[in-house]
Write an enzyme that holds these catalytic residues in place. Structure first.
Site, mmCIF file in Angstrom:
data_model
loop_
_atom_site.group_PDB
_atom_site.id
_atom_site.type_symbol
_atom_site.label_atom_id
_atom_site.label_comp_id
_atom_site.label_asym_id
_atom_site.label_seq_id
_atom_site.Cartn_x
_atom_site.Cartn_y
_atom_site.Cartn_z
ATOM 1 C CG PHE A 1 -2.102 -0.918 1.164
ATOM 2 C CD1 PHE A 1 -2.373 -1.690 0.050
ATOM 3 C CD2 PHE A 1 -2.934 -1.052 2.271
ATOM 4 C CE1 PHE A 1 -3.449 -2.580 0.028
ATOM 5 C CE2 PHE A 1 -4.015 -1.931 2.270
ATOM 6 C CZ PHE A 1 -4.267 -2.697 1.148
ATOM 7 C CB SER B 1 -3.396 -6.201 0.233
ATOM 8 O OG SER B 1 -1.983 -6.231 0.092
#
EC number: 1.3.5.2
Length: 364
Positions: A115, A178
């Site tokens: 991220f 994720s």
């Protein structure tokens, strides 16, 4: 034919450096040039989904544009929609480099980016500065939590992103899948998912009634956990399911020198697994919400397999890396041929065809 030669040169460079070079180039595409170069839409591929009109099914998956907002250039490649993100409330550098690896023998990528992005404020400023004409299709924003935020406080991060970014999004996606943020996938567990999505759906509904909020799920959930996640998401008010994120599995690439690297695998090795997840999500959702199919969309056949399995829209990222600037145009042209072969008048007729008896001629 120029792309294979250029790709062979670019693939000699560091993958993340090439990514930045691509963004640099896409940022400099004037809107007029993007419009002129954008492949002409194919009417049979148009679809309406979540109250939004898409001139084709193929969008750009989150992960490519993490808030740099190169919309004219990206739409100029032919994508029907662009999903920005993942965006977090505060800027964060992501994981240590190297963190992005090519597996060209397998048409795959392996990443542990984490991220990396400049935060919601920078993203909001860039989106606010864009002229409306730069939006040549729907724009989604994929949001996540900062790495330092504990899971018990995760909702605050998602709500902050929704609060700041919803004016610039046609739809939002809650990313809880994720593999590169420690503990993030625990938010897919029943109670945590229910609390988070109900809070997000309520927050968005109070500020932008009717704006869709979707949830992105992992491909590594057990069948039972996947069914449960779909049920919870729909009950909480999610407008759709994005299936899937990258996988922790190394099936098909076990002997590659990079297989032992930490991170999520994308590209061709994920295609079958992701399509199976789309198929199961579609069956479980039973028409209540649409499915966005992501994972291993490398060509028209892969996109079509997901559509027949139940995807209303599909998204690609790794397919673009290997397929180059002409990727979307080739996929759309191939989809049109496949629809004609199977005697479907429109793409909408093919959605979920594998679940119906007599749903067109057998694919393949």
């Amino acid at each position: 034919m120029l792309w294979p030669a250029l790709r062979s040169v670019l693939f000699q460079l560091d993958p993340e450096r090439v990514h930045h070079l691509a963004h640099w180039a896409l940022h400099r595409v004037p809107l007029a040039v993007a419009r002129a170069r954008r492949p002409a839409p194919i009417p049979a591929l148009a679809v309406r989904c979540m109250g939004l009109d898409f001139d084709g099914p193929v969008g750009l998956a989150a992960g490519f544009d993490k808030g740099d907002v190169a919309l004219p250039g990206l739409f100029g490649l032919g994508f029907s929609h662009v999903e920005i993100g993942t965006i977090t409330p505060r800027p964060q550098p992501g994981n240590d480099r190297p963190r992005l690896f090519r597996l060209p023998e397998h048409r795959a990528l392996l990443n542990r980016m984490g991220f990396n992005n400049e935060g919601m404020e920078a993203c909001a400023r860039r989106l606010a500065a864009l002229p409306p004409a730069a939006r040549l299709g729907p724009v989604g924003i994929n949001v996540g939590k900062n790495k330092v935020t504990p899971n018990e406080d995760a909702a605050a991060d998602y709500l902050a992103c929704i609060e700041r970014l919803h004016p610039y999004a046609d739809y939002l996606v809650v990313n809880i899948s994720s593999p590169n943020t420690p503990g993030l996938r625990q938010l897919q567990e029943r109670d945590a998912l229910d609390r988070l999505l109900r809070a997000c759906v309520r927050h968005l509904a109070e500020r932008a009634p009717g704006k869709p909020l979707l949830v992105k799920l992992a491909p590594d959930l057990s069948p039972e956990a996947l069914d449960e996640a779909v049920d919870v998401a729909i009950a909480a008010g999610a407008a759709g399911i994005v299936a899937t994120n990258t996988t922790l599995s190394r099936a098909g690439v076990e002997r590659h020198p990079r297989a032992a690297e930490a991170g999520g695998l994308s590209g061709a090795p994920l295609e079958r697994l992701a399509t199976d997840v789309v198929r199961r999500c579609y069956a479980r959702a039973a028409g209540r919400v649409p499915i966005v199919g992501v994972g291993g969309v490398m060509d028209a056949e892969g996109a079509y397999a997901k559509i027949r399995a139940g995807a209303t829209l599909v998204q690609a990222y790794t397919g673009l890396i290997y397929g180059g600037p002409g990727f979307v145009g080739r996929v759309n042209a191939g989809l049109a041929r496949l629809l004609e072969r199977d005697e479907f008048s429109t793409l909408s007729d093919a959605i979920g065809a594998d679940h119906r008896q007599g749903g067109g001629k057998a694919a393949g």
